[in-house]
Design a protein around this motif. Structure first.
Motif, PDB file in Angstrom:
ATOM      1  N   LEU A 295      -9.062  -1.167   0.971  1.00 55.52           N
ATOM      2  CA  LEU A 295      -8.513   0.184   1.036  1.00 55.52           C
ATOM      3  C   LEU A 295      -9.580   1.241   0.798  1.00 55.52           C
ATOM      4  O   LEU A 295      -9.421   2.390   1.214  1.00 55.52           O
ATOM      5  CB  LEU A 295      -7.386   0.334   0.004  1.00 55.52           C
ATOM      6  CG  LEU A 295      -6.132  -0.502   0.267  1.00 55.52           C
ATOM      7  CD1 LEU A 295      -5.119  -0.328  -0.847  1.00 55.52           C
ATOM      8  CD2 LEU A 295      -5.504  -0.138   1.607  1.00 55.52           C
ATOM      9  N   ARG A 296     -10.670   0.874   0.133  1.00 56.76           N
ATOM     10  CA  ARG A 296     -11.787   1.804  -0.064  1.00 56.76           C
ATOM     11  C   ARG A 296     -12.821   1.701   1.054  1.00 56.76           C
ATOM     12  O   ARG A 296     -13.890   2.285   0.979  1.00 56.76           O
ATOM     13  CB  ARG A 296     -12.450   1.546  -1.421  1.00 56.76           C
ATOM     14  CG  ARG A 296     -11.599   2.008  -2.597  1.00 56.76           C
ATOM     15  CD  ARG A 296     -12.252   1.647  -3.929  1.00 56.76           C
ATOM     16  NE  ARG A 296     -11.540   2.231  -5.062  1.00 56.76           N
ATOM     17  CZ  ARG A 296     -10.441   1.732  -5.602  1.00 56.76           C
ATOM     18  NH1 ARG A 296      -9.934   0.630  -5.109  1.00 56.76           N
ATOM     19  NH2 ARG A 296      -9.849   2.320  -6.617  1.00 56.76           N
TER      20      ARG A 296
ATOM     21  N   ILE B  90       0.843  -1.193   0.000  1.00 52.19           N
ATOM     22  CA  ILE B  90       0.000   0.000   0.000  1.00 52.19           C
ATOM     23  C   ILE B  90       0.878   1.243   0.000  1.00 52.19           C
ATOM     24  O   ILE B  90       2.018   1.214   0.472  1.00 52.19           O
ATOM     25  CB  ILE B  90      -0.946   0.044   1.225  1.00 52.19           C
ATOM     26  CG1 ILE B  90      -0.149  -0.073   2.538  1.00 52.19           C
ATOM     27  CG2 ILE B  90      -2.007  -1.026   1.141  1.00 52.19           C
ATOM     28  CD1 ILE B  90      -1.000   0.030   3.778  1.00 52.19           C
TER      29      ILE B  90
ATOM     30  N   ASP C 118      -8.131  -3.892  -2.947  1.00 52.88           N
ATOM     31  CA  ASP C 118      -8.684  -2.614  -3.398  1.00 52.88           C
ATOM     32  C   ASP C 118      -9.956  -2.267  -2.626  1.00 52.88           C
ATOM     33  O   ASP C 118     -10.157  -1.108  -2.228  1.00 52.88           O
ATOM     34  CB  ASP C 118      -8.984  -2.671  -4.898  1.00 52.88           C
ATOM     35  CG  ASP C 118      -7.720  -2.741  -5.747  1.00 52.88           C
ATOM     36  OD1 ASP C 118      -6.641  -2.449  -5.194  1.00 52.88           O
ATOM     37  OD2 ASP C 118      -7.810  -3.095  -6.930  1.00 52.88           O
TER      38      ASP C 118
ATOM     39  N   ARG D  75     -14.572  11.021  -6.535  1.00 51.60           N
ATOM     40  CA  ARG D  75     -14.608   9.840  -5.662  1.00 51.60           C
ATOM     41  C   ARG D  75     -15.356  10.106  -4.362  1.00 51.60           C
ATOM     42  O   ARG D  75     -15.794   9.173  -3.695  1.00 51.60           O
ATOM     43  CB  ARG D  75     -13.184   9.390  -5.306  1.00 51.60           C
ATOM     44  CG  ARG D  75     -12.370   8.888  -6.478  1.00 51.60           C
ATOM     45  CD  ARG D  75     -11.108   8.244  -5.949  1.00 51.60           C
ATOM     46  NE  ARG D  75     -10.213   7.803  -7.007  1.00 51.60           N
ATOM     47  CZ  ARG D  75      -9.106   7.078  -6.799  1.00 51.60           C
ATOM     48  NH1 ARG D  75      -8.793   6.718  -5.572  1.00 51.60           N
ATOM     49  NH2 ARG D  75      -8.342   6.731  -7.799  1.00 51.60           N
TER      50      ARG D  75
ATOM     51  N   GLU E  75      -3.745   3.440  -1.675  1.00 50.32           N
ATOM     52  CA  GLU E  75      -4.015   2.591  -2.827  1.00 50.32           C
ATOM     53  C   GLU E  75      -2.987   1.466  -2.886  1.00 50.32           C
ATOM     54  O   GLU E  75      -1.910   1.559  -2.288  1.00 50.32           O
ATOM     55  CB  GLU E  75      -3.982   3.398  -4.128  1.00 50.32           C
ATOM     56  CG  GLU E  75      -5.144   4.369  -4.277  1.00 50.32           C
ATOM     57  CD  GLU E  75      -5.256   4.930  -5.684  1.00 50.32           C
ATOM     58  OE1 GLU E  75      -4.318   4.694  -6.481  1.00 50.32           O
ATOM     59  OE2 GLU E  75      -6.264   5.581  -5.985  1.00 50.32           O
ATOM     60  N   ARG E  76      -3.348   0.421  -3.605  1.00 51.05           N
ATOM     61  CA  ARG E  76      -2.433  -0.701  -3.794  1.00 51.05           C
ATOM     62  C   ARG E  76      -1.257  -0.255  -4.653  1.00 51.05           C
ATOM     63  O   ARG E  76      -1.415   0.370  -5.686  1.00 51.05           O
ATOM     64  CB  ARG E  76      -3.193  -1.858  -4.452  1.00 51.05           C
ATOM     65  CG  ARG E  76      -2.358  -3.081  -4.735  1.00 51.05           C
ATOM     66  CD  ARG E  76      -3.245  -4.256  -5.148  1.00 51.05           C
ATOM     67  NE  ARG E  76      -4.280  -3.845  -6.074  1.00 51.05           N
ATOM     68  CZ  ARG E  76      -4.095  -3.691  -7.378  1.00 51.05           C
ATOM     69  NH1 ARG E  76      -2.883  -3.903  -7.906  1.00 51.05           N
ATOM     70  NH2 ARG E  76      -5.088  -3.327  -8.163  1.00 51.05           N
TER      71      ARG E  76
END
Length: 536
Positions: free
Chosen positions: A309-310, A255, A306, A268, A276-277
């Protein structure tokens, strides 16, 4: 496939123990469940089983007894591990500051045929698989069986750092089948042997036990990029744990913090700085061994990382084996995303007044059963003007005083109870839920609705209560606008006096319009932007 458990010559291990300890182990008559025997200088010896441990002798261990054992086993390597020829047993040493051995852990090695059937379709798919689990949960046993099955049709090379997979000695144990085994002279050189295996022996599959160092993670990525299937293990419990491990996070892509443009952040609906990755994952599939008969499977690590992380984690596929040996697969429904935004009214860089837009977004309620058997809601949808039903709430990890204050402020009859057996619903934090705490598991078994909060904040608690009682904008109080105006006026004054921001409770569109207008009158140059905040 029916499991067939084979104890790997337990008598060979018992023969190296002092007579009194050996007789005590035999007297316990539970060899199939025996994990290891612990021997420490000046302490009583104990035997650890799957379900607990027992004391083998009331007599304390002497130096002579430790020497008796070490003289009858193999040589200890740099990792303080020794083995026994043509067996899977492992003896680990504890040394004092002068390198003298003062403790031994004698781990019973077993070859168990049939353990891999619960994930055999994944192993044989050709995808690279990473297996996570705490020590002693059976990772190496699973890895050994996977190597044997794959070696029937593919070229398999095992990188055996501590001789746990193929056993001690020059000849590998029969449990690895046709797989070839490369031993590692020192644990620090494991990454070099991994690369050597690919360059020199033309494998189709590389099997690695205990990836634990950064160089080994980099070597695994190099191997994966050369088109070789990887089957490996690492210590850990969940995907989230692995992401937070700076040494091993690269196995699942790693990350990094990324700064977005203003336009992209608005699109977003997030902050400008997000996680983010960093790169494609080294492995394709992640398997979490929760216990010996229950596995959580992330079939697509890239999508799982993903989503995590969101902050909208994808539930894994749950695979279990029942008492009859039948395998059950459960696919849980993904949680509903919580869409939230704040109205920020900046004043020349000095501060802001924040208010959550719209009605409280639904609390993420993670499914605890199959998607076709979800717990029924505890609260019926109330009609406008109807009296709300009293609900008893047990807070596990959530601040009880904050919950009681939020209930009083919103005006809902939620009662915080001290015993989970008296509760109608349970509310907890995501950390406790993912760690499968006993209280959470007990509540699940009783069919109690469980609400999972992302953070222990006032906004999250209020949103939970709003979701619990299914509050709507029409139920917002309309007879206390004077109080709302006064509260907003105080918040604006605080910002003008230097506060960075002031949090206002959630409210319907009418309340937001009033607050917008008040802020606009006090500062005509103010601008309004929507931005989500951490912990909201």
């Amino acid at each position: 496939m029916t499991q067939h458990r084979i104890t790997d010559d337990l008598d060979a291990l018992l023969e190296v123990l002092p007579t009194s300890i050996r007789h005590a182990v035999e007297k316990a008559n539970n060899s199939d469940r025996l994990l290891e025997i612990v021997i420490d200088l000046g302490r009583v010896p104990t035997a650890r089983f799957v379900e607990g441990e027992i004391v083998l002798s009331e007599k304390e261990i002497t130096r002579a007894e430790i020497d008796h054992i070490t003289e009858r086993i193999g040589t200890f390597d740099a990792d303080n591990r020794a083995g026994m020829e043509r067996t899977l047993h492992r003896i680990s040493a504890i040394r004092n500051r002068r390198s003298a051995i003062v403790g031994l852990t004698c781990r019973v090695g077993r070859a168990v045929y049939g353990t891999v059937d619960i994930i055999q379709d994944i192993i044989e798919s050709g995808k690279s698989v990473l297996i996570l689990g705490r020590p002693g949960v059976g990772k190496t046993t699973l890895l050994r069986e996977a190597a044997r099955i794959l070696a029937e049709n593919k070229r398999v090379v095992i990188v055996d750092t501590s001789n746990e997979i193929g056993g001690d000695g020059d000849v590998p144990h029969p449990a690895v089948g046709k797989a070839r085994r490369m031993q590692v002279r020192e644990p620090m050189l494991q990454h070099e042997v991994m690369i050597e295996a690919v360059e020199n022996h033309n494998p189709e599959v590389i099997v690695i036990d205990e990836i634990g160092r950064e160089l080994e993670a980099l070597a695994a990525r190099t191997i994966a990029e050369r088109g070789v299937q990887l089957i490996g293990t690492a210590h850990g419990q969940t995907l989230e744990n692995l992401l937070l491990n700076p040494t091993l996070s690269d196995l699942v892509g790693g990350i990094e913090a990324v700064t977005l443009s203003d336009e992209e952040a608005r699109r977003r609906g997030t902050q400008k700085t997000v996680l983010e990755r960093r790169a494609p994952p080294t492995f394709d599939v992640l398997i979490e061994i929760q216990h010996r008969e229950r596995f959580a499977v992330h079939l697509d690590i890239m999508s799982a990382v993903d989503a995590l992380l969101r902050d909208v984690p994808m539930p894994p596929e749950i695979r279990t084996r029942d008492e009859a040996g039948q395998i059950q697969i459960e696919k849980l429904a993904p949680p509903k995303p919580a869409a939230k935004a704040d109205v920020k009214v900046p004043r020349r860089g000095r501060g802001t007044v924040d208010q959550t837009m719209g009605r409280p977004a639904p609390v993420i309620q993670e499914q605890t059963q199959r998607s076709d058997s979800i717990n029924p809601p505890a609260i019926n949808t109330p009609s406008v003007g109807a009296k709300l039903q009293t609900v008893r709430v047990f807070a596990y990890g959530v601040a009880r005083n904050r919950l009681m204050q939020a209930a009083k402020r919103i005006g809902v009859p939620a009662v915080v109870v001290a015993d989970v057996s008296d509760a109608d619903v349970l509310v907890t934090l995501r950390t406790y839920y993912r760690n499968r705490e006993k209280t959470v598991i007990d509540a699940e078994s009783r069919g109690m609705p469980i609400y999972v909060l992302r953070a222990n904040t006032v906004a999250q608690v209020e949103q939970f209560l709003g979701d619990l009682y299914n509050l709507t904008e029409h139920q917002a109080p309309r007879d206390n606008m004077e109080d709302i105006r006064g509260q907003t006026e105080q918040a604006i004054s605080a910002v003008l006096n230097g506060e960075r921001w002031v949090d206002l409770p959630p409210g319907p569109s009418l309340v937001r319009r009033v607050q917008h207008e008040m802020a606009r009158k006090r500062n005509s140059s103010a601008t309004h932007t929507a931005k989500s905040r951490a912990g909201m």
